[in-house]
Design an enzyme around this catalytic site. Structure first.
Site, mmCIF file in Angstrom:
data_model
loop_
_atom_site.group_PDB
_atom_site.id
_atom_site.type_symbol
_atom_site.label_atom_id
_atom_site.label_comp_id
_atom_site.label_asym_id
_atom_site.label_seq_id
_atom_site.Cartn_x
_atom_site.Cartn_y
_atom_site.Cartn_z
ATOM 1 N N HIS A 123 -7.554 7.228 12.372
ATOM 2 C CA HIS A 123 -7.167 5.830 12.127
ATOM 3 C C HIS A 123 -5.671 5.658 11.917
ATOM 4 O O HIS A 123 -5.225 4.631 11.403
ATOM 5 C CB HIS A 123 -7.941 5.273 10.921
ATOM 6 C CG HIS A 123 -9.419 5.187 11.182
ATOM 7 N ND1 HIS A 123 -10.348 5.035 10.176
ATOM 8 C CD2 HIS A 123 -10.139 5.277 12.324
ATOM 9 C CE1 HIS A 123 -11.558 4.992 10.697
ATOM 10 N NE2 HIS A 123 -11.466 5.153 11.995
ATOM 11 N N CYS B 17 12.538 -4.014 22.189
ATOM 12 C CA CYS B 17 12.148 -5.296 22.817
ATOM 13 C C CYS B 17 12.225 -6.467 21.870
ATOM 14 O O CYS B 17 11.937 -7.608 22.247
ATOM 15 C CB CYS B 17 10.708 -5.180 23.356
ATOM 16 S SG CYS B 17 9.457 -5.237 22.047
ATOM 17 N N ARG C 140 0.840 -1.214 0.000
ATOM 18 C CA ARG C 140 0.000 0.000 0.000
ATOM 19 C C ARG C 140 0.867 1.253 0.000
ATOM 20 O O ARG C 140 0.560 2.239 -0.661
ATOM 21 C CB ARG C 140 -0.937 0.008 1.220
ATOM 22 C CG ARG C 140 -2.210 -0.763 1.003
ATOM 23 C CD ARG C 140 -3.181 -0.592 2.154
ATOM 24 N NE ARG C 140 -3.690 0.773 2.258
ATOM 25 C CZ ARG C 140 -4.408 1.202 3.305
ATOM 26 N NH1 ARG C 140 -4.653 0.374 4.321
ATOM 27 N NH2 ARG C 140 -4.863 2.419 3.354
ATOM 28 N N THR D 297 -16.862 9.607 2.544
ATOM 29 C CA THR D 297 -16.871 8.450 3.437
ATOM 30 C C THR D 297 -18.198 7.719 3.328
ATOM 31 O O THR D 297 -19.254 8.307 3.143
ATOM 32 C CB THR D 297 -16.604 8.846 4.910
ATOM 33 O OG1 THR D 297 -16.657 7.665 5.735
ATOM 34 C CG2 THR D 297 -17.602 9.861 5.424
ATOM 35 N N CYS E 252 11.712 -4.515 16.648
ATOM 36 C CA CYS E 252 11.820 -3.352 17.526
ATOM 37 C C CYS E 252 13.180 -3.347 18.228
ATOM 38 O O CYS E 252 13.562 -4.358 18.852
ATOM 39 C CB CYS E 252 10.693 -3.432 18.572
ATOM 40 S SG CYS E 252 10.863 -2.254 19.913
ATOM 41 N N ASN F 151 -8.484 8.905 6.938
ATOM 42 C CA ASN F 151 -7.464 8.449 6.005
ATOM 43 C C ASN F 151 -6.109 8.333 6.691
ATOM 44 O O ASN F 151 -5.811 9.060 7.645
ATOM 45 C CB ASN F 151 -7.372 9.402 4.806
ATOM 46 C CG ASN F 151 -8.677 9.439 4.022
ATOM 47 O OD1 ASN F 151 -9.505 8.523 4.143
ATOM 48 N ND2 ASN F 151 -8.884 10.486 3.253
#
Ligand code: APR
Length: 244
Positions: free
Chosen positions: A121, A153, A69, A191, A150, A105
């Site tokens: 979001h 951790c 994406r 929307t 990460c 978006n």
């Protein structure tokens, strides 16, 4: 008629609240989620991709989809609808009106156009650890779908996007509720008004006395629209700004 009526409403208002969805970015070439044939969910089930269980089940598949994406969005630029909202924000400030832009978006086209947007979001270009939640600031090569770990951790890095079933960012939601309950004009743009709690903001605005304007070439589920502009955002919004 509806364009001039909307411009009059905006001119007479003191507080303007805008909610945008994927439709406003569709004229920039970014697929929406539910449009027939072109929608992202047309070929995938949201449940298989945009939720934490899917990520835990197959992190590489979900991470790879978001990297795809990002590749799809990287060369996309704001369209006339984004620029019109940035112009409206400037006009509102020059005319001492309150202006709040809330978006569902995760692309950054509103920011590229010069708007200040509150993201309900999350952000497609941001990442965080799926275990400790720490923001991941490392370089991002969206052409490479190898999983990242990460540094804090060792957990898998995930997109900083709100997945189905997850809570919205608290500050963003509080700001969105406040702006929706205090505005006198609420514009819902691009929307399908299907995903809550974002889809409930227009109802909150209506209950608090706002006039609801919807810009969408297709009819939606929204039950309390006062002014329906059945037009693409990239056509309708510049016309509204010109009519101010
Ligand atoms: N101008 C205005 N509206 C448009 C345009 C356009 N050029 N093109 C399409 N639309 C409308 C469609 O008619 C549809 O009602 O945009 C809407 C897009 O709806 P969805 O694809 O459902 O996107 P959205 O409403 O943003 O989805 C909400 O669902 O999948 C989750 O988190 C995701 O934020 C997303 C949320």
């Amino acid at each position: 008629m509806t364009i001039q009526k909307t411009a009059d409403l905006i001119r007479q208002s003191e507080r303007i609240c805008i909610l945008t969805g994927a439709g406003i970015s569709s004229e920039s070439g970014i697929p929406t989620f539910r449009d027939k044939q072109t929608g992202l969910w047309e070929n995938h089930r949201a449940e298989d991709l945009a939720n934490i269980n899917a990520f835990h089940r197959d992190p590489k598949f979900v991470w790879g989809w978001y990297q795809w994406r990002r590749g799809q969005v990287a060369d996309k630029r704001p369209n006339p609808a984004h620029h019109a909202l940035a112009d409206l924000e400037k006009w509102a400030l020059e005319n001492s009106k309150t202006f709040t832009l809330i978006t569902q978006n995760v692309d950054d086209l509103h920011e590229q156009a010069g708007s200040t947007a509150t993201h309900l979001h999350g952000h497609l270009w941001r990442n965080k650890c799926s275990e400790c939640g720490q923001a991941y600031e490392g370089e991002l090569d969206y052409a490479d779908d190898a999983l990242l770990t990460c540094p804090n951790c060792g957990g898998w890095v995930r997109p900083d996007i709100v997945w189905f079933g997850e809570n919205l960012p608290k500050d963003a939601w509080v700001l969105a509720e406040q702006a929706s309950s205090q505005c006198d004009v609420f514009m819902s743009i691009g929307t399908s008004s299907l995903v809550y709690p974002a889809a409930g903001l227009s109802q909150l605005a209506k209950q608090c006395g706002a006039t609801i304007v919807e810009v969408n070439p297709n009819p939606t589920q929204s039950p309390h629209i006062d002014v329906m502009i059945e037009e693409k955002a990239g056509v309708a919004l510049p016309e509204i700004i010109n009519a101010l």
